[in-house]
Design an enzyme around this catalytic site. Structure first.
Site, PDB file in Angstrom:
ATOM      1  N   HIS A  29     -63.679  45.722  27.618  1.00 17.55           N
ATOM      2  CA  HIS A  29     -64.698  46.429  26.845  1.00 17.55           C
ATOM      3  C   HIS A  29     -65.540  45.470  26.007  1.00 17.55           C
ATOM      4  O   HIS A  29     -65.477  45.493  24.777  1.00 17.55           O
ATOM      5  CB  HIS A  29     -64.032  47.469  25.947  1.00 17.55           C
ATOM      6  CG  HIS A  29     -63.295  48.540  26.695  1.00 17.55           C
ATOM      7  ND1 HIS A  29     -62.066  48.332  27.278  1.00 17.55           N
ATOM      8  CD2 HIS A  29     -63.631  49.825  26.980  1.00 17.55           C
ATOM      9  CE1 HIS A  29     -61.665  49.453  27.878  1.00 17.55           C
ATOM     10  NE2 HIS A  29     -62.592  50.373  27.713  1.00 17.55           N
ATOM     11  N   SER A  32     -68.122  47.338  23.443  1.00 14.90           N
ATOM     12  CA  SER A  32     -67.487  47.940  22.259  1.00 14.90           C
ATOM     13  C   SER A  32     -66.951  46.874  21.314  1.00 14.90           C
ATOM     14  O   SER A  32     -66.674  47.156  20.152  1.00 14.90           O
ATOM     15  CB  SER A  32     -66.313  48.826  22.680  1.00 14.90           C
ATOM     16  OG  SER A  32     -66.699  49.733  23.674  1.00 14.90           O
ATOM     17  N   ASN A 178     -71.679  52.715  16.781  1.00 13.92           N
ATOM     18  CA  ASN A 178     -72.577  52.101  17.773  1.00 13.92           C
ATOM     19  C   ASN A 178     -73.254  53.149  18.659  1.00 13.92           C
ATOM     20  O   ASN A 178     -73.855  52.819  19.667  1.00 13.92           O
ATOM     21  CB  ASN A 178     -71.838  51.033  18.587  1.00 13.92           C
ATOM     22  CG  ASN A 178     -70.717  51.604  19.427  1.00 13.92           C
ATOM     23  OD1 ASN A 178     -70.716  52.780  19.776  1.00 13.92           O
ATOM     24  ND2 ASN A 178     -69.747  50.769  19.765  1.00 13.92           N
ATOM     25  N   ARG A 310     -29.139  72.075  10.197  1.00 16.35           N
ATOM     26  CA  ARG A 310     -30.329  71.622   9.464  1.00 16.35           C
ATOM     27  C   ARG A 310     -29.982  71.336   8.005  1.00 16.35           C
ATOM     28  O   ARG A 310     -30.510  70.420   7.392  1.00 16.35           O
ATOM     29  CB  ARG A 310     -31.472  72.638   9.576  1.00 16.35           C
ATOM     30  CG  ARG A 310     -31.152  74.006   9.036  1.00 16.35           C
ATOM     31  CD  ARG A 310     -32.332  74.975   9.204  1.00 16.35           C
ATOM     32  NE  ARG A 310     -31.936  76.329   8.849  1.00 16.35           N
ATOM     33  CZ  ARG A 310     -32.676  77.169   8.125  1.00 16.35           C
ATOM     34  NH1 ARG A 310     -33.868  76.811   7.704  1.00 16.35           N
ATOM     35  NH2 ARG A 310     -32.239  78.378   7.850  1.00 16.35           N
ATOM     36  N   SER A 337     -37.319  74.708   5.152  1.00 13.46           N
ATOM     37  CA  SER A 337     -36.730  75.189   6.407  1.00 13.46           C
ATOM     38  C   SER A 337     -35.953  74.081   7.107  1.00 13.46           C
ATOM     39  O   SER A 337     -34.898  74.321   7.683  1.00 13.46           O
ATOM     40  CB  SER A 337     -37.820  75.693   7.361  1.00 13.46           C
ATOM     41  OG  SER A 337     -38.311  76.937   6.944  1.00 13.46           O
ATOM     42  N   GLU A 358     -48.997  67.392  11.674  1.00 13.62           N
ATOM     43  CA  GLU A 358     -47.895  66.666  12.302  1.00 13.62           C
ATOM     44  C   GLU A 358     -48.336  65.354  12.929  1.00 13.62           C
ATOM     45  O   GLU A 358     -47.571  64.384  12.965  1.00 13.62           O
ATOM     46  CB  GLU A 358     -47.220  67.546  13.365  1.00 13.62           C
ATOM     47  CG  GLU A 358     -46.572  68.826  12.820  1.00 13.62           C
ATOM     48  CD  GLU A 358     -47.556  69.971  12.578  1.00 13.62           C
ATOM     49  OE1 GLU A 358     -48.757  69.813  12.897  1.00 13.62           O
ATOM     50  OE2 GLU A 358     -47.132  71.020  12.067  1.00 13.62           O
ATOM     51  N   PHE A 383     -43.001  72.475  16.613  1.00 12.62           N
ATOM     52  CA  PHE A 383     -44.280  71.945  16.135  1.00 12.62           C
ATOM     53  C   PHE A 383     -44.383  70.430  16.283  1.00 12.62           C
ATOM     54  O   PHE A 383     -45.461  69.857  16.118  1.00 12.62           O
ATOM     55  CB  PHE A 383     -44.532  72.381  14.690  1.00 12.62           C
ATOM     56  CG  PHE A 383     -44.444  73.874  14.503  1.00 12.62           C
ATOM     57  CD1 PHE A 383     -44.850  74.739  15.523  1.00 12.62           C
ATOM     58  CD2 PHE A 383     -43.931  74.433  13.346  1.00 12.62           C
ATOM     59  CE1 PHE A 383     -44.751  76.122  15.379  1.00 12.62           C
ATOM     60  CE2 PHE A 383     -43.832  75.812  13.189  1.00 12.62           C
ATOM     61  CZ  PHE A 383     -44.238  76.661  14.209  1.00 12.62           C
ATOM     62  N   ASP A 415     -38.406  85.808  15.076  1.00 15.59           N
ATOM     63  CA  ASP A 415     -39.669  85.127  14.769  1.00 15.59           C
ATOM     64  C   ASP A 415     -40.483  84.870  16.036  1.00 15.59           C
ATOM     65  O   ASP A 415     -41.689  84.658  15.974  1.00 15.59           O
ATOM     66  CB  ASP A 415     -39.424  83.823  14.002  1.00 15.59           C
ATOM     67  CG  ASP A 415     -39.424  84.051  12.494  1.00 15.59           C
ATOM     68  OD1 ASP A 415     -40.119  84.986  12.043  1.00 15.59           O
ATOM     69  OD2 ASP A 415     -38.727  83.318  11.776  1.00 15.59           O
TER      70      ASP A 415
END
Lengths: 480, 480
Positions: A29, A32, A178, A310, A337, A358, A383, A415
């Protein structure tokens, strides 16, 4: 006073290096890379960037991340202009076995983090800046070179939000506007005010410059280094392919090397190159990290009967912190949680709220990991899929991140599927040297979380929402 | 003139529904539902939202997406207040087999798209608005209810950028700024000016309101519907748990139902509820989509010798468009690599540049798919990992998206690992009813791309950068 004449000569040398290395490689590149030559040569050799060139591991070196990783020819040429890479080695770029890969990896030791998937460098820099300001309390600065095209990635705006939130005045971004992306004009073209308006609205200091005017660039760095209480973004209007007529502001030249004949013409345009000139990078301040011992504290006893893994995770973090004082805990606004909040309550100075973002959390963890920390980062396992690209990329940076996903599997029930971690094992199993741990009870959690801390490398720990009975004994041993 | 008195009565009824359904379920998110009651009741029953309640599939219905999917009790209660759901059914919420799931899914037919993983609804709405403005050319509006916590997701800012870029004045976002996330205060708390500054900097119209003042809310919708050339964000300051003393602006009540006894107290506070009152949703304008035939055009002949499958993909899109006129093509600014640009050049009106923002691209595709289109969306296969969470969630919306990842595998060589699609098969194989196609030559590409268009459901097609020889014949058949 900066020596503009010398910086111009070095910039010319860097352009020469970019052209000979990419044309020899037959790919890469150059266009760039050429747009950001003055931005980087002024940073390196104008007295701003501080780095012990012969002591790469020095803790107080400034950090530089090429978020636009495809500008790697510029990066290698910069270090060549600093005397750290020979012209001969530059010509090995993109060859099998060369340290100088198509996109930067730590095989080249001056690379802080592997990049090449766009929109990740600012988060990594954020992690390094967070480390300097809040953990190691070191004066080093972190610089991130950004492309204009990659500013559309949402992860950039996550990083912009969180860096402002943590008032990271030791973080400086530089956008190389650019105008041209890979396939044509970017969303805002040369409208540098569009970037300024958006980024300053998030509480950053913004400075716009002509990205080929060394004096303006030097002033911008000087200003950036005096800003307090917020990060700075230098927004530079540049010309893609700058310095080579064939390439300047031309579409359809992204990611293409010019031919040998075209290079000969380009080098003629460039004029006399002083191939002997080298730039000097200033040394950073000599510092030591004061040894901060962790005061004695009460450990949390293991439940006898049953406990959610957990919760056992949160307890274990507290219990092992004295043994692994490099631990830093991040969470994506679900600490109540994932139970990372148990750690937060005991050691708030080592917990960083990353909010519901995240991708930036993983990038930040990578930055922390590369500064010697052991980040434990948590969210619902479902997630974590949000950050797959960041997770994937982290493996190329010798990272040491402990990913913790809670609420795994269908047992969370009502849920619903959106909250269930069902894809997480498949995702983490794609990593090289993948370590996936799924403890079934409190004791195995305790043991495996500690094993994860002791193991150098990425580890995924999967935890469950509901209580499960204790089935192992304290004497049982677990191995990674 | 809106009837404020009636809207207040309906709001009270909705609060009643929210409380009885969540307390009966013993779980759910009453406090996150209560904060947005007036915002939604005014939208539905103040004469703004237009929807044929007995003709859900009607093409010109307005669209409403709950990006904050955890406010599903509010959504179900709204439709109950409209007469579409009985009080009896509300009490089945979160029970196995009920249409009223913990987070919205299309099992409840008024749900436009499954949500619950935050930060995805605005992109889905963007796809629906894009469809209305540029493809079906229908006057319907798309509304998206957003949580304040989820505004930190980068995907939101991708959608904000792209919606402004496409001047989607038929898209209205509503942010319920109730100050509290799941674990405490959000990044900006009640500073609604912080949201306004940031969102307006991207070129959106912004309107701030007291989210419990029906008159202010109605004025905001009226203004939003008169805005031209840009999308509108209504930023509402609200109180989490509004109307229930126990919950109002209280931390530690996120995602928790109140007990039966607490509910009795809460209902007393609420006072007289008119359980017979129902709101009226206005009917949308009667329209027909004009049948726009595709003019005859020359097909692109298949290469005889060899061709890169990515190029065969681009050619095939052109060739099958007349047979599948629902095709819409999106690309994340790499159309000259994925070769979606071949389609773009022939049918620019059916190609939408999504810039380097893969998460929003997938969300947009989902929105288009849910409005009856067949989106083919492409990037490097490596970079599709960026959108894993959106890909994962799309499967719960009966989606029909064709994902196309180019530059698969190690054969891309010198560009390095960051650009190589190595995890894509594992990722797409995690989907329910996963279809992963990996054509090896031009002919199999041609056949499989058409099969993908004909197959209802998500399909992943993996293409290769380099030319490969033709090994199949025109007579070979392929099956999904």
């Amino acid at each position: 006073m900066i020596n503009i004449d010398k910086l111009e000569k070095i910039s010319k040398l860097i352009r020469y290096f970019i052209l000979i290395s990419t044309t020899r490689a037959g790919s890469g590149h150059p266009s760039s890379s050429l747009s950001a030559v003055e931005l980087m040569s002024t940073l390196f050799f104008g007295g701003f960037f501080k780095f012990k060139i012969n002591h790469i591991e020095y803790i107080n070196n400034d950090r530089l991340i090429f978020s636009k990783g495809h500008a790697s020819p510029l990066m290698y040429s910069l270090w060549a202009a600093a005397g750290a890479v020979s012209e001969e080695e530059l010509l090995t770029m993109r060859k099998f076995g060369s340290r100088l890969e198509g996109h930067p990896t730590p095989n080249f030791p001056y690379v802080e983090a592997a990049t090449g998937s766009l929109g990740q460098g600012l988060s990594i820099g954020l992690g390094m800046a967070l480390n300097a300001k809040y953990i190691d309390k070191l004066p080093y600065y972190t610089y991130v070179l950004l492309g204009d095209s990659e500013m559309t990635e949402g992860s950039q705006w996550e990083a912009i939000q969180i860096a402002a939130h943590y008032k990271l005045d030791n973080l400086v971004g530089i956008i190389d506007v650019n105008r041209l992306g890979q396939r044509g004009e970017t969303i805002y073209g040369w409208d540098i005010k569009a970037y300024e308006k958006r980024i300053s609205s998030f509480g950053w200091e913004t400075i716009t410059v002509d990205g080929h005017n060394i004096k303006e660039i030097a002033d911008a760095y000087e200003n950036a280094l005096s800003v307090k209480g917020k990060p700075t973004m230098i927004i530079a209007k540049t010309i893609k392919g700058k310095g080579v007529n064939l390439l300047e502001d031309k579409n359809d030249w992204h990611g293409k090397a010019i031919s040998k004949a075209q290079m000969d013409t380009a080098l003629k345009e460039l004029g006399n190159v002083d191939k002997k000139i080298r730039g000097e990078i200033l040394n950073p301040e000599q510092v030591n990290i004061p040894e901060e011992g962790i005061e004695e504290y009460d450990k949390i006893p293991m439940e006898i009967d049953k406990i959610a893994t957990r919760k056992a995770y949160g307890n274990t973090l507290v219990n092992i912190f004295s043994k692994y004082p490099q631990i830093v805990v991040l969470d994506a606004e679900v600490g109540n949680s994932t139970f990372s909040e148990i750690f937060k309550k005991r050691f708030p100075q080592r917990f960083f709220e990353m909010y519901i973002a995240e991708q930036n959390m993983v990038g930040t963890a990578l930055g922390l990991s590369l500064r010697g920390k052991i980040p434990f980062i948590s969210s619902f396992s479902a997630f974590l899929t949000r950050a797959f690209d960041q997770i994937r990329m982290s493996q190329y940076s010798n990272s040491n991140i402990k990913f913790v996903g809670s609420h795994a599997g269908v047992s969370i029930g009502e849920d619903g599927a959106s909250q269930m971690g069902l894809e997480d094992i498949a995702m983490f199993r794609t990593l090289l040297v993948s370590v996936v741990l799924y403890p079934s009870d409190g004791i195995s959690t305790e043991k495996l979380v500690e094993k994860a801390a002791a193991h150098f490398g990425n580890v995924y720990i999967r935890t469950t929402r509901m209580d499960t009975p204790i089935i192992y004994s304290k004497e049982d041993d677990f191995k990674i």
